[in-house]
Motif scaffolding. Structure first.
Motif, short mmCIF file in Angstrom:
data_model
loop_
_atom_site.label_atom_id
_atom_site.label_comp_id
_atom_site.label_asym_id
_atom_site.label_seq_id
_atom_site.Cartn_x
_atom_site.Cartn_y
_atom_site.Cartn_z
N ASN A 135 38.41 41.30 39.11
CA ASN A 135 39.60 41.53 38.28
C ASN A 135 39.80 43.03 38.09
O ASN A 135 39.19 43.84 38.79
N GLY A 136 40.64 43.39 37.14
CA GLY A 136 40.97 44.81 36.98
C GLY A 136 40.16 45.56 35.97
O GLY A 136 40.27 46.79 35.87
N ALA A 137 39.35 44.86 35.15
CA ALA A 137 38.61 45.54 34.09
C ALA A 137 37.42 44.70 33.67
O ALA A 137 37.37 43.49 33.91
N THR A 138 36.44 45.35 33.06
CA THR A 138 35.30 44.67 32.45
C THR A 138 35.22 45.10 30.99
O THR A 138 35.24 46.30 30.69
N LEU A 139 35.17 44.11 30.10
CA LEU A 139 35.12 44.40 28.67
C LEU A 139 33.81 43.89 28.08
O LEU A 139 33.57 42.68 28.04
N HIS A 140 32.98 44.80 27.62
CA HIS A 140 31.74 44.47 26.94
C HIS A 140 32.00 44.42 25.43
O HIS A 140 33.07 44.79 24.95
N ALA A 141 31.00 43.98 24.69
CA ALA A 141 31.12 43.92 23.23
C ALA A 141 31.49 45.28 22.65
O ALA A 141 32.33 45.36 21.74
N ALA A 142 30.91 46.33 23.18
CA ALA A 142 31.20 47.68 22.67
C ALA A 142 32.64 48.08 22.91
O ALA A 142 33.22 48.86 22.13
N ASP A 143 33.25 47.56 23.98
CA ASP A 143 34.66 47.87 24.27
C ASP A 143 35.59 47.16 23.29
O ASP A 143 36.65 47.69 22.93
N LEU A 144 35.22 45.96 22.90
CA LEU A 144 36.06 45.15 22.01
C LEU A 144 35.94 45.56 20.55
O LEU A 144 36.88 45.42 19.77
#
Length: 558
Positions: A135-144
């Motif tokens: 996909n276009g991005a990876t979101l970890h807990a720290a990003d959210l």
């Protein structure tokens, strides 16, 4: 001194969701709230509204929806939903998040602020939905975590990666803990899970599911202590198959959702009002159906300021001309009648572009025996059948089999220009010539296409690339219809009226190359054939994926 209020509504049958009965009473409103639901009060009302002969229910709430599936910006979506008596939605923005990361989520939050519709964002838990998705991005807990500062954010959306939950993936568990730490909850996603696996989800802190397709599945989730959202979307037509699970005794665990519904279907069928209509047609008491549509959804999402027409709650309500046919006469939001549409336009979005360089050679599907695995479309469902078929082979490559309705399906990576192209076979689209391609392909949202020739498939793919996203229909010689989706390749930058007209045009074009009117939405159906967390066979840019073994499998069976 007599207390003054803004408005009193008299004469109607008003739903009390706590008793699940309609009552002949009045509603007294002040400062956007209901201060009494008693018939007579010693208040002086500045305005009176006579609703004799009508019914009043709380504003309806969509308990789980990906607003991007409407293919319009949130500000446009609000204009339509409010007309249908929906005053709040709980949305999972993981579609645009999979394309553009936190920039996509922030765009949806910002644009949604243009509509009176309350949009509660459940932060996407699975971006990507599985580690091998391109996909276009990876979101970890720290990003959210920083997004919890936004007042519209109210928890964690459907945790789709069951494997991550089962093995105790620390990042996944951190996302759940973060939601709880902020006073919110985390939604589950239990497609295909057995009772033991449901307990694994519950032990991790996940308390809802919207993936039921049968009565037995719905009851398993209730027994496991989950809220169950009965779903009716454009493809996920599950209300009629699950409504039998609801009884007067267990109804408190059920609410309604749409999950994924196009703007065209929202305009013609409706949103949660359509779920209510189906429930009533299936024999559910209207008072109970409207309670599921409002109060229970509010309870499930801890929205304690709404869902009932009682003192201290928001004055979000719907006046009905016909309670069984769900005919909405007027909608009130925060104590104000909604008389006209907001004069807004979608905010601009320029964070992403389509990147791909697929060639004709990459669309070849080499075969030896022609004994193959085929994705079988289930009309009006997102699950698929795992078919085993024999198909024609010429000079060592697959040939379209129009007689068996087995066509080539292609997924092209479009975010990072990796050059990955997955090729598989699908049954059920009934095309006679030409191809269709789209940049909406859950959840990675790469380009997905199906067609009767490689030339037509590539023509449709190239058209989408030119318009930086969209849906294109091609015949054997040219593009015959195109719907640009300039916002991340998922949403139209136009008004909902224009978007709905474009959807009708591309559907007519599809019927032209199909030579019939198929009884399901081909575009959103195609978009779900790339989602590996839904049973059973799916296709990604890395190849054919089998949900049952949770691994990639070859197209040809040795």
């Amino acid at each position: 001194m007599t207390e003054k209020v803004d408005l009193v509504i008299t004469g109607a049958q008003v739903l009390n969701v706590l008793t699940r009965e309609f009552e002949a009473t009045s509603l007294w409103l002040k400062n956007g709230q209901i201060i009494s639901n008693l018939k007579d009060e010693p208040y002086e009302a500045a305005q009176r509204y006579d609703a004799t002969g009508k019914w009043i229910v709380p504003g309806m709430i969509d308990a789980h929806v990906h607003m991007e599936s409407a293919m319009v910006a949130p500000s446009e979506l609000g204009k339509v939903l409010l007309k249908h008596g929906v005053t709040a939605i709980a949305t999972d923005p993981h579609e645009l998040a999979n394309v553009a990361g936190t920039a996509g989520i922030q765009y949806l939050i910002d644009d949604a602020r243009q509509t009176p519709l309350d949009v509660f964002f459940m932060l996407p838990s699975s971006v990507p939905c599985v580690p091998f998705d391109d996909n276009g991005a990876t979101l970890h807990a720290a990003d959210l975590r920083p997004l919890y500062a936004e007042p519209e954010v109210h928890g964690l959306a459907e945790v789709m990666d069951y494997g991550a939950v089962e093995r105790g993936d620390q990042d996944t568990l951190a996302k759940i803990r973060d939601a709880n730490a902020h006073g919110y909850h985390a939604d589950g996603h239990a497609a295909g899970l057995n009772p033991h696996q449901l307990n694994v989800m519950r032990n991790a802190g996940l308390d809802t599911d919207h993936e039921c397709t049968t009565v037995a599945e719905a009851l398993d989730r209730v027994k496991a202590g989950m809220w169950v959202f009965l779903r009716e979307g454009t493809v996920e037509r599950d209300v009629l198959g699950t409504i039998g699970a609801v009884t007067e005794a267990n109804a408190g665990r059920f609410a309604f959702c749409t999950d994924d519904k196009t703007i065209a279907d929202l305009m013609t069928e409706g949103s949660i009002d359509y779920n209510v209509k189906l429930a009533i047609q299936s024999g559910m008491r209207p008072a109970l159906a409207y309670t599921l549509a409002s109060y229970h959804a509010a309870l499930a999402h801890r929205l304690n300021d709404r869902g009932s027409l009682t003192a201290g709650k928001l004055a979000d309500l719907v006046v009905l001309d016909d309670v069984t046919q769900v005919k909405v006469a007027r909608t009130m939001k925060n104590g104000q009648w909604l008389a006209s549409e907001a004069k807004t336009q979608p905010l601009p979005f320029t964070a992403t572009r389509i990147h791909q360089h697929a060639t004709l050679a990459q669309l070849n599907l080499p075969l030896t025996t022609g004994h193959v695995n085929v994705i079988g479309v289930q009309p009006n469902h997102i699950e698929t059948d795992h078919l085993v078929c024999d198909v024609p082979v010429t000079d060592g490559v697959f040939q379209p089999d129009l007689q068996q309705d087995i066509l080539k399906m292609v997924v092209v990576e479009r975010h990072k220009n990796t050059g990955r192209v997955g090729v598989g076979l699908v049954h059920g689209f009934q095309l006679k010539h030409g191809a269709v391609a789209g940049s909406v392909a859950h959840d990675a949202h790469n380009i997905v296409a199906v067609g009767t020739s490689d030339l037509a498939i590539l023509r449709a793919i190239d058209q989408i690339t030119t318009t930086n996203g969209g849906i294109a229909v091609a015949d054997d010689e040219q593009i015959i219809a195109n719907m640009p989706l300039a916002i991340g390749g998922l949403l139209s930058a136009s008004s909902y009226q224009v978007a709905a007209k474009q959807l009708a045009t591309i559907k007519a074009a599809y019927n032209q190359i199909c030579e019939t009117d198929i009884p399901f939405d081909p575009f959103i159906t195609l978009s779900f054939l790339t989602l590996p967390v839904i049973p059973t066979l799916k296709l990604t840019d890395r190849g054919l994926f089998d949900y049952d073994t949770f691994d990639f499998v070859p197209v040809e069976i040795n």
